[in-house]
Design a protein around this motif. Structure first.
Motif, mmCIF file in Angstrom:
data_model
loop_
_atom_site.group_PDB
_atom_site.id
_atom_site.type_symbol
_atom_site.label_atom_id
_atom_site.label_comp_id
_atom_site.label_asym_id
_atom_site.label_seq_id
_atom_site.Cartn_x
_atom_site.Cartn_y
_atom_site.Cartn_z
ATOM 1 N N THR A 8 -9.121 46.415 -28.247
ATOM 2 C CA THR A 8 -9.519 45.010 -28.410
ATOM 3 C C THR A 8 -9.933 44.728 -29.845
ATOM 4 O O THR A 8 -9.567 43.682 -30.427
ATOM 5 C CB THR A 8 -10.671 44.684 -27.441
ATOM 6 N N LEU A 9 -10.706 45.630 -30.448
ATOM 7 C CA LEU A 9 -11.092 45.447 -31.856
ATOM 8 C C LEU A 9 -9.871 45.457 -32.766
ATOM 9 O O LEU A 9 -9.772 44.651 -33.710
ATOM 10 C CB LEU A 9 -12.065 46.553 -32.273
ATOM 11 N N LEU A 10 -8.948 46.361 -32.529
ATOM 12 C CA LEU A 10 -7.735 46.432 -33.339
ATOM 13 C C LEU A 10 -6.902 45.164 -33.198
ATOM 14 O O LEU A 10 -6.354 44.647 -34.192
ATOM 15 C CB LEU A 10 -6.919 47.653 -32.927
ATOM 16 N N LEU A 11 -6.828 44.632 -31.985
ATOM 17 C CA LEU A 11 -6.085 43.394 -31.762
ATOM 18 C C LEU A 11 -6.728 42.225 -32.501
ATOM 19 O O LEU A 11 -6.033 41.404 -33.119
ATOM 20 C CB LEU A 11 -6.010 43.106 -30.257
ATOM 21 N N GLY A 12 -8.065 42.128 -32.444
ATOM 22 C CA GLY A 12 -8.749 41.078 -33.196
ATOM 23 C C GLY A 12 -8.531 41.203 -34.688
ATOM 24 O O GLY A 12 -8.344 40.207 -35.399
ATOM 25 N N LEU A 13 -8.535 42.450 -35.182
ATOM 26 C CA LEU A 13 -8.290 42.678 -36.614
ATOM 27 C C LEU A 13 -6.877 42.253 -37.001
ATOM 28 O O LEU A 13 -6.662 41.591 -38.041
ATOM 29 C CB LEU A 13 -8.509 44.156 -36.921
ATOM 30 N N LEU A 14 -5.890 42.588 -36.190
ATOM 31 C CA LEU A 14 -4.513 42.207 -36.485
ATOM 32 C C LEU A 14 -4.305 40.699 -36.406
ATOM 33 O O LEU A 14 -3.552 40.126 -37.215
ATOM 34 C CB LEU A 14 -3.562 42.919 -35.513
ATOM 35 N N LEU A 15 -4.968 40.045 -35.457
ATOM 36 C CA LEU A 15 -4.854 38.586 -35.364
ATOM 37 C C LEU A 15 -5.440 37.921 -36.602
ATOM 38 O O LEU A 15 -4.869 36.955 -37.137
ATOM 39 C CB LEU A 15 -5.555 38.086 -34.091
ATOM 40 N N SER A 40 -11.813 37.416 -44.629
ATOM 41 C CA SER A 40 -12.737 36.626 -43.793
ATOM 42 C C SER A 40 -12.168 36.427 -42.399
ATOM 43 O O SER A 40 -12.880 36.534 -41.390
ATOM 44 C CB SER A 40 -13.016 35.267 -44.449
ATOM 45 N N LEU A 41 -10.868 36.128 -42.317
ATOM 46 C CA LEU A 41 -10.255 35.929 -41.004
ATOM 47 C C LEU A 41 -10.191 37.238 -40.214
ATOM 48 O O LEU A 41 -10.340 37.243 -38.989
ATOM 49 C CB LEU A 41 -8.850 35.351 -41.169
ATOM 50 N N MET A 42 -9.968 38.361 -40.909
ATOM 51 C CA MET A 42 -9.984 39.654 -40.221
ATOM 52 C C MET A 42 -11.365 39.945 -39.665
ATOM 53 O O MET A 42 -11.510 40.436 -38.531
ATOM 54 C CB MET A 42 -9.553 40.757 -41.187
ATOM 55 N N LEU A 43 -12.413 39.656 -40.455
ATOM 56 C CA LEU A 43 -13.784 39.841 -39.965
ATOM 57 C C LEU A 43 -14.075 38.919 -38.794
ATOM 58 O O LEU A 43 -14.713 39.314 -37.805
ATOM 59 C CB LEU A 43 -14.768 39.587 -41.113
ATOM 60 N N ALA A 44 -13.581 37.681 -38.866
ATOM 61 C CA ALA A 44 -13.774 36.743 -37.751
ATOM 62 C C ALA A 44 -13.057 37.235 -36.497
ATOM 63 O O ALA A 44 -13.556 37.109 -35.376
ATOM 64 C CB ALA A 44 -13.270 35.357 -38.149
ATOM 65 N N GLY A 45 -11.854 37.813 -36.675
ATOM 66 C CA GLY A 45 -11.125 38.359 -35.527
ATOM 67 C C GLY A 45 -11.862 39.504 -34.874
ATOM 68 O O GLY A 45 -11.915 39.620 -33.651
ATOM 69 N N VAL A 46 -12.480 40.375 -35.699
ATOM 70 C CA VAL A 46 -13.259 41.483 -35.155
ATOM 71 C C VAL A 46 -14.473 40.968 -34.392
ATOM 72 O O VAL A 46 -14.799 41.451 -33.291
ATOM 73 C CB VAL A 46 -13.679 42.448 -36.276
ATOM 74 N N LEU A 48 -14.804 38.035 -32.975
ATOM 75 C CA LEU A 48 -14.332 37.410 -31.732
ATOM 76 C C LEU A 48 -13.982 38.478 -30.682
ATOM 77 O O LEU A 48 -14.268 38.302 -29.490
ATOM 78 C CB LEU A 48 -13.101 36.551 -32.036
ATOM 79 N N ALA A 49 -13.405 39.585 -31.144
ATOM 80 C CA ALA A 49 -13.090 40.667 -30.213
ATOM 81 C C ALA A 49 -14.351 41.270 -29.614
ATOM 82 O O ALA A 49 -14.390 41.615 -28.431
ATOM 83 C CB ALA A 49 -12.272 41.745 -30.934
ATOM 84 N N VAL A 50 -15.422 41.396 -30.426
ATOM 85 C CA VAL A 50 -16.690 41.924 -29.917
ATOM 86 C C VAL A 50 -17.276 40.992 -28.861
ATOM 87 O O VAL A 50 -17.801 41.425 -27.826
ATOM 88 C CB VAL A 50 -17.674 42.142 -31.071
ATOM 89 N N LEU A 51 -17.166 39.674 -29.104
ATOM 90 C CA LEU A 51 -17.704 38.705 -28.145
ATOM 91 C C LEU A 51 -16.927 38.714 -26.825
ATOM 92 O O LEU A 51 -17.511 38.554 -25.747
ATOM 93 C CB LEU A 51 -17.689 37.304 -28.761
ATOM 94 N N LEU A 52 -15.608 38.894 -26.926
ATOM 95 C CA LEU A 52 -14.776 38.840 -25.719
ATOM 96 C C LEU A 52 -14.560 40.212 -25.085
ATOM 97 O O LEU A 52 -13.876 40.313 -24.061
ATOM 98 C CB LEU A 52 -13.414 38.230 -26.066
#
Length: 355
Positions: A8-15, A40-46, A48-52
Motif C-alpha cells: 500500500t505504501l509503495l502504491l501511494g508512492l508510485l501514484l 511533495s506529491l510522492m509524500l502526499a501519496g505516502v 494517503l496510503a498510511v491513512l487508508l
C-alpha cells in the motif's frame, strides 16, 4: 499483514510520482520547482496510503475470507463440469476459427471473442447441470450411498450398539472426525458427569466396531462452526442417512431432504400397543397427581396411571387398561386396579382349568 502494508505504501508512492510527472509533462517544464512538486506529491501519496492502510487491510481480509468460503464450497462435480465446458468451448472455437479464416473481414481477435462467447454459454450451463457433467470426475470413496452418519448423542446413548448387534442396522456406520473430537473432549472434561458421558461414548464406539462396519471420516467444513450444520452438510453431500436423537436437528435435516433415524422415535414405535380392556400386572411406585391415583411404569418405560392405585404403593397389582393416550412426550396408559377378590378368583379359576 506487513506485505500488504508495504504494498500500500509503495502504491501511494508510485501514484504520487506519477501525478508529479504528469503535471511536469502537461506544463512542459523541467526545473527544480517541478522536482519539488513531484517530491511533495510522492509524500502526499505516502501519507494517503498510511491513512487508508487500515481500510485497505480490512477490505482485503474480507475479500480473502469470501474467496476462501467460495473455494471451500466448491464441489469436485462443479469444478469438473466447468473444466469440461471450457474444453468444449476451446475446441469449438478452434473449429470455428478454421472455418472463418477465409472470410474477407476475418481478424485474429475474433478467436478470443468467440471463445469468451462460447464459454459464457457452456460454463453456466454445465455448472447448473453439474450432476450430469460431473460424473466424469468419478465418485470419491467416502461418498458411499447407504451409509449412516452417527451423531454424538446416539453414540453416548449406547443403544446403537444393541441395535447393531441385533442385525436390524444394516450398512456402513460413519463417525465424522468432528463428532469423534466432540466425544473425546467430553471424556477429558473437568465436569465428572460430562467426563463419564464422554467415556461411555468412547466405550460404545469400541463395542460398535466389533459388531458392525464402522468408519471414521475425516471430512470437515471449517467455515461452519456448529456441529449440526456440519452433520447436515455431510449427509447431503454423501447421500447418507443421519442417526440422531436430537429432535431439532432432525427437523432441520428433513427440511434439507436428509433422511433422519431417531432412536427415541423408533423405541416409541416398537412399544407394544395396549388396547382398552387388556389386563396386565404393574408395580405401583408412587402416588399420582390426583387423590387415590397410583403411578407405575411398564418394562419399556411407559407411564401408567392407575385409578385407586395409591393404596397399592410398592406392590404389584393386576390392572385393566381403560384408556391409551398419545402425548407430545410419549404414550400414557390409564388403567384401574382389579379388586383383590376378583384377582384371587381369577387365579383360582386359572388353577382349576390347569388341573
Amino acid at each position: 499483514m506487513p506485505a500488504l502494508r508495504l504494498l500500500t505504501l509503495l502504491l501511494g508512492l508510485l501514484l504520487g510520482y506519477g501525478a508529479g510527472r504528469w503535471i511536469s509533462l502537461v506544463q512542459r517544464v523541467e526545473d527544480p520547482a517541478s522536482f519539488l512538486n513531484t517530491l511533495s506529491l510522492m509524500l502526499a501519496g505516502v501519507m494517503l496510503a498510511v491513512l487508508l492502510m487500515s481500510r485497505v487491510e480490512r477490505l482485503t481480509l474480507r475479500l480473502q475470507a469470501a474467496l476462501e468460503r467460495w473455494y471451500l464450497r466448491l464441489s469436485p462435480r462443479t469444478v469438473t463440469a466447468a473444466t469440461f465446458a471450457l474444453v468444449v468451448s476451446l475446441v469449438v472455437s478452434v473449429l470455428l476459427g478454421n472455418l472463418l479464416a477465409n472470410v474477407p473481414y476475418y481478424r485474429w481477435w475474433w478467436n478470443p471473442l468467440i471463445t469468451l462467447a462460447l464459454a459464457g454459454f457452456f460454463v453456466p450451463f454445465a455448472v447448473r447441470n453439474a450432476d450430469t457433467f460431473g460424473n466424469f470426475a468419478g465418485t470419491p470413496a467416502r461418498r458411499k450411498s447407504g451409509s449412516k452418519i452417527l451423531d454424538s448423542n446416539v453414540i453416548i446413548d449406547g443403544r446403537i450398539v444393541d441395535l447393531a448387534r441385533s442385525g436390524l442396522l444394516e450398512g456402513e456406520l460413519v463417525v465424522p472426525a468432528f463428532v469423534l473430537r466432540e466425544v473425546q473432549l467430553l471424556s477429558d472434561h473437568g465436569d465428572p458427569q460430562k467426563r463419564l458421558r464422554g467415556k461411555r461414548g468412547l466405550s460404545a464406539l469400541e463395542e460398535l466396531r466389533e459388531v458392525a462396519t464402522l468408519r471414521v471420516d475425516d471430512w470437515d467444513a471449517p467455515e461452519l462452526t456448529l456441529t449440526d450444520d456440519k452433520l447436515v452438510r455431510l449427509a447431503r453431500e454423501t447421500g447418507s442417512k443421519l442417526i440422531s436423537n436430537d429432535g431439532n436437528l432432525g427437523k432441520v435435516a428433513r427440511l434439507y431432504g436428509v433422511t433422519v433415524v431417531n432412536l427415541n422415535e423408533a423405541a416409541v414405535a416398537l412399544r407394544p400397543q395396549l388396547q382398552v380392556g387388556d389386563a396386565l400386572s404393574v408395580t405401583i411406585t408412587k402416588n399420582g397427581q390426583q387423590a387415590g391415583q397410583g403411578i407405575g411404569y411398564m418394562e419399556d418405560g411407559t407411564m401408567m396411571v392407575v385409578e385407586d392405585g395409591a393404596k397399592y404403593k410398592n406392590r404389584t397389582v393386576r390392572v385393566v387398561v381403560v384408556n391409551n393416550v398419545q402425548t407430545n412426550v410419549g404414550r400414557m396408559i390409564f388403567a384401574r386396579a382389579e379388586p383383590a377378590g376378583k384377582e384371587t378368583a381369577a387365579k383360582a379359576e386359572a388353577g382349576s382349568l390347569q388341573g
